[in-house]
Design an enzyme around this catalytic site. Structure first.
Site, PDB file in Angstrom:
ATOM      1  N   ARG A   1      10.017  20.870  46.029  1.00 34.75           N
ATOM      2  CA  ARG A   1       8.940  20.234  46.199  1.00 34.75           C
ATOM      3  C   ARG A   1       8.558  19.884  47.747  1.00 34.75           C
ATOM      4  O   ARG A   1       7.315  19.836  48.198  1.00 34.75           O
ATOM      5  CB  ARG A   1       8.530  19.043  45.106  1.00 34.75           C
ATOM      6  CG  ARG A   1       9.297  17.920  45.378  1.00 34.75           C
ATOM      7  CD  ARG A   1       9.140  16.676  44.773  1.00 34.75           C
ATOM      8  NE  ARG A   1      10.217  15.749  45.020  1.00 34.75           N
ATOM      9  CZ  ARG A   1      10.948  15.226  43.840  1.00 34.75           C
ATOM     10  NH1 ARG A   1      10.706  15.645  42.688  1.00 34.75           N
ATOM     11  NH2 ARG A   1      11.996  14.539  44.202  1.00 34.75           N
TER      12      ARG A   1
ATOM     13  N   ASP B   1      17.145   9.538  42.175  1.00 32.29           N
ATOM     14  CA  ASP B   1      16.781  10.984  41.535  1.00 32.29           C
ATOM     15  C   ASP B   1      17.930  11.506  41.418  1.00 32.29           C
ATOM     16  O   ASP B   1      18.122  12.933  41.627  1.00 32.29           O
ATOM     17  CB  ASP B   1      15.932  11.730  42.526  1.00 32.29           C
ATOM     18  CG  ASP B   1      15.151  12.813  41.906  1.00 32.29           C
ATOM     19  OD1 ASP B   1      14.985  13.005  40.676  1.00 32.29           O
ATOM     20  OD2 ASP B   1      14.648  13.625  42.800  1.00 32.29           O
TER      21      ASP B   1
ATOM     22  N   ILE C   1      18.187  29.380  50.614  1.00 34.18           N
ATOM     23  CA  ILE C   1      18.791  29.204  49.734  1.00 34.18           C
ATOM     24  C   ILE C   1      18.370  28.352  48.734  1.00 34.18           C
ATOM     25  O   ILE C   1      18.951  28.082  47.470  1.00 34.18           O
ATOM     26  CB  ILE C   1      20.374  28.600  49.927  1.00 34.18           C
ATOM     27  CG1 ILE C   1      20.217  27.224  50.959  1.00 34.18           C
ATOM     28  CG2 ILE C   1      21.406  29.829  50.765  1.00 34.18           C
ATOM     29  CD1 ILE C   1      21.383  26.748  51.377  1.00 34.18           C
ATOM     30  N   GLY C   2      17.033  27.807  48.788  1.00 37.84           N
ATOM     31  CA  GLY C   2      16.723  27.103  47.678  1.00 37.84           C
ATOM     32  C   GLY C   2      15.300  26.754  48.160  1.00 37.84           C
ATOM     33  O   GLY C   2      14.781  26.707  49.254  1.00 37.84           O
TER      34      GLY C   2
ATOM     35  N   LYS D   1      17.255  21.869  55.670  1.00 39.57           N
ATOM     36  CA  LYS D   1      16.280  21.398  54.720  1.00 39.57           C
ATOM     37  C   LYS D   1      15.054  21.380  55.543  1.00 39.57           C
ATOM     38  O   LYS D   1      14.915  20.700  56.387  1.00 39.57           O
ATOM     39  CB  LYS D   1      16.410  20.191  54.099  1.00 39.57           C
ATOM     40  CG  LYS D   1      15.552  19.844  53.023  1.00 39.57           C
ATOM     41  CD  LYS D   1      16.491  18.906  52.038  1.00 39.57           C
ATOM     42  CE  LYS D   1      15.378  18.003  51.017  1.00 39.57           C
ATOM     43  NZ  LYS D   1      16.291  17.078  50.503  1.00 39.57           N
TER      44      LYS D   1
END
Ligand SMILES: *[C@@H]1O[C@H](CO)[C@@H](O)[C@H](O)[C@H]1NC(C)=O
Length: 505
Positions: free
Chosen positions: A217, A335, A213-214, A234
């Protein structure tokens, strides 16, 4: 009679109330409990576990805080792992004073061969004795080859099989640390935000990856299935091990759990011989990031306020230091941007991607890692980060830099607000002033030298919600970090606005 019944009811109600306030007492086997006579108290549940580690069984009893009983109804802590771990959670005093059975370990069935009664075999027996095992061996070999191929295929599809040999986990864990150590981590950290590591591993290793889905970096993000629910995974590339470790560490900060911060489930590092797979498992939100969401949809005034207020609540919780043994340190994100904020089903925000965050140790007034100079996304960097005047010894400076970025995110949201039939298209902040991947130098010239900020249209003044949002943004964008609003202040202002606009949040 009626009187008696009422007073009886009162007594019962009182007893129930009393019971719910009183802490639950459990048997406890971890070293810190030794001082308390092997007991602990909790507002959650008692847990007993039996595991098969290093060739022997271990019985462990602990307290689990209410905070850690997630998800409700089927807490991760209370799940057994077949062949590895047998867990029982219960909710009455000393109810974990039980010895659970050893998780079933499949014993190898021995092939019992018998000699003939008189030691002399006929031809038929001889053939049977020789050919029988040979036949079995062939059968075994074929099964193995089949299984091997099946496994290979499953891997080439980049999907993990639901059923993995639990003995692998067992080997892995013994190589690393014992179960006692792992549970010790849990009980010493009190109501830490994370599950005990062995449970995290078990969870992570029974996830079936579904689709990517993504990409970022650090690696990839997948949607996975676990026990009928969706989770986000992730996956970090091996050379990003430090980012993986850092993010897992931050997510497991005590008391971090908050409805507007991405819910962390598990971290796992799995060495498959050639490379290390680094996983971070969290809640899954189908809307994806705020960036994706705003690209796809415009929002109503109510929607805008909900997004903005929830983002401020999440950031305020992150920034806030809670004192006491069950406290949490102040954390700065470093971030913050619309791509690092997720949109939940109820259209509120969850702040994610804590890999660059820093924690404040207020006792020594230090920051928990040596913060490297300029990290984060250049477009969202605060002026003091861009020109390197930020005082890195002062933790509040990092919070102020987050607020600047929050202001930019608000600008992205407000542009998409559908007021009086007008809304603008989605754009990144400074879209009209810098190219798509701006350099630090380009950003510095713009933000520090020219002191430019995203445009706040005049017509926003005519609508109360947009006027307030515009005012907040300006006060997030001051060149002087210390002059900016705090997340808590923003949260309060937006709460008032939501009451004024009669919005249920
Ligand atoms: C559990 O705690 C109770 C109360 O301290 C004690 O009587 C009991 O023996 C304990 N059980 C075990 C198995 O240690």
């Amino acid at each position: 009679m009626a009187n008696l019944r009422i007073s009886l009811a009162v007594v019962v109600v009182q007893a129930v109330l009393y019971r719910s306030c009183e802490a639950l007492r459990c048997n406890c086997t971890t070293p810190p409990c030794e001082r308390n006579g092997f007991q602990c108290e909790t507002d959650g549940a008692c847990m007993a576990s039996t595991s098969f580690i290093e060739g022997q069984e271990q019985h462990i009893r602990i307290c689990i805080a209410q905070d850690n009983l997630v998800p409700p109804g089927q807490p991760f802590y209370c799940l057994s792992a077949e062949g590895l771990l047998n867990i029982h959670c219960c909710y009455t005093d000393y109810c974990n004073s039980i010895d659970l059975k050893l998780p079933t370990v499949t014993t190898q069935a021995g092939l019992g061969g018998g000699y003939g009664p008189d030691g002399s075999w006929g031809l038929v027996e001889l053939v049977a004795v020789v050919a029988g095992p040979l036949f079995l061996l062939c059968l075994l070999l074929l099964t193995f080859m089949f299984l091997y191929q099946y496994h290979q295929r499953a891997y080439s599809h980049r999907q993990r099989l639901e059923v993995e040999d639990p003995s692998c986990d067992h080997l892995y864990m013994t190589k690393d640390r014992t179960l006692q150590d792992l549970i010790y981590d849990l009980s010493t950290s009190g109501s830490g935000s994370g599950l005990p590591l062995f449970v995290q591993r078990t969870v992570a290793r029974t996830i079936v990856l579904q689709e990517i889905i993504g990409k970022g970096r650090f690696g990839e993000v997948w949607r996975g299935r676990w026990r009928g629910g969706d989770v986000a995974v992730k996956i970090f590339s091996s050379r990003e091990e430090r980012s993986w470790f850092r993010e897992a560490e931050i997510y497991q900060t005590i008391m971090l759990r908050h409805e507007n911060i991405l819910g962390f489930i598990a971290a796992d590092n799995k060495d498959n011989g050639t490379w290390t797979q680094l996983w971070l498992v969290s809640d899954y939100h189908e809307h994806g990031s705020l960036f994706d969401y705003l690209n796809r949809y415009s929002v109503t005034t109510e929607g805008m306020i909900k997004l903005a207020l929830s983002a401020a609540s999440g950031l305020a919780h992150l920034h806030m230091e809670i004192l006491g043994t069950q406290g949490k340190p102040g954390i700065a994100h470093r971030d913050l941007k619309s791509k690092n904020i997720l949109v939940k089903k109820n259209c509120t925000c969850a702040i994610a991607d804590l890999g660059l965050a820093v924690r404040h140790d207020s006792a020594s007034d230090t920051i928990d890692i040596a913060p490297n100079q300029r990290v984060g996304t250049k477009r969202y960097m605060a002026p003091e980060v861009l020109d390197e005047t930020i005082n890195m010894r002062h933790f509040d400076s990092f919070k102020c830099a987050d607020i600047y970025a929050l202001g930019l995110v608000y600008w992205e949201i407000a542009r998409r607000c559908n007021t009086g039939g007008i809304h603008e298209d989605y754009q990144l902040p400074y879209y009209d002033l810098v190219p798509s991947d701006p350099s630090i130098e380009e950003m510095r010239k713009l933000v520090c030298d020219q002191k430019l900020r995203p445009n706040i249209p005049n017509w926003w003044q005519s609508y109360e919600a947009l006027r307030v949002m515009g005012k907040i943004m300006r006060e997030c964008w001051y060149s002087n970090g210390a002059a900016r609003l705090t997340a808590l202040r923003i949260k309060k202002t937006l709460s008032q606005l939501s009451i004024q606009e009669d919005i249920k949040v």
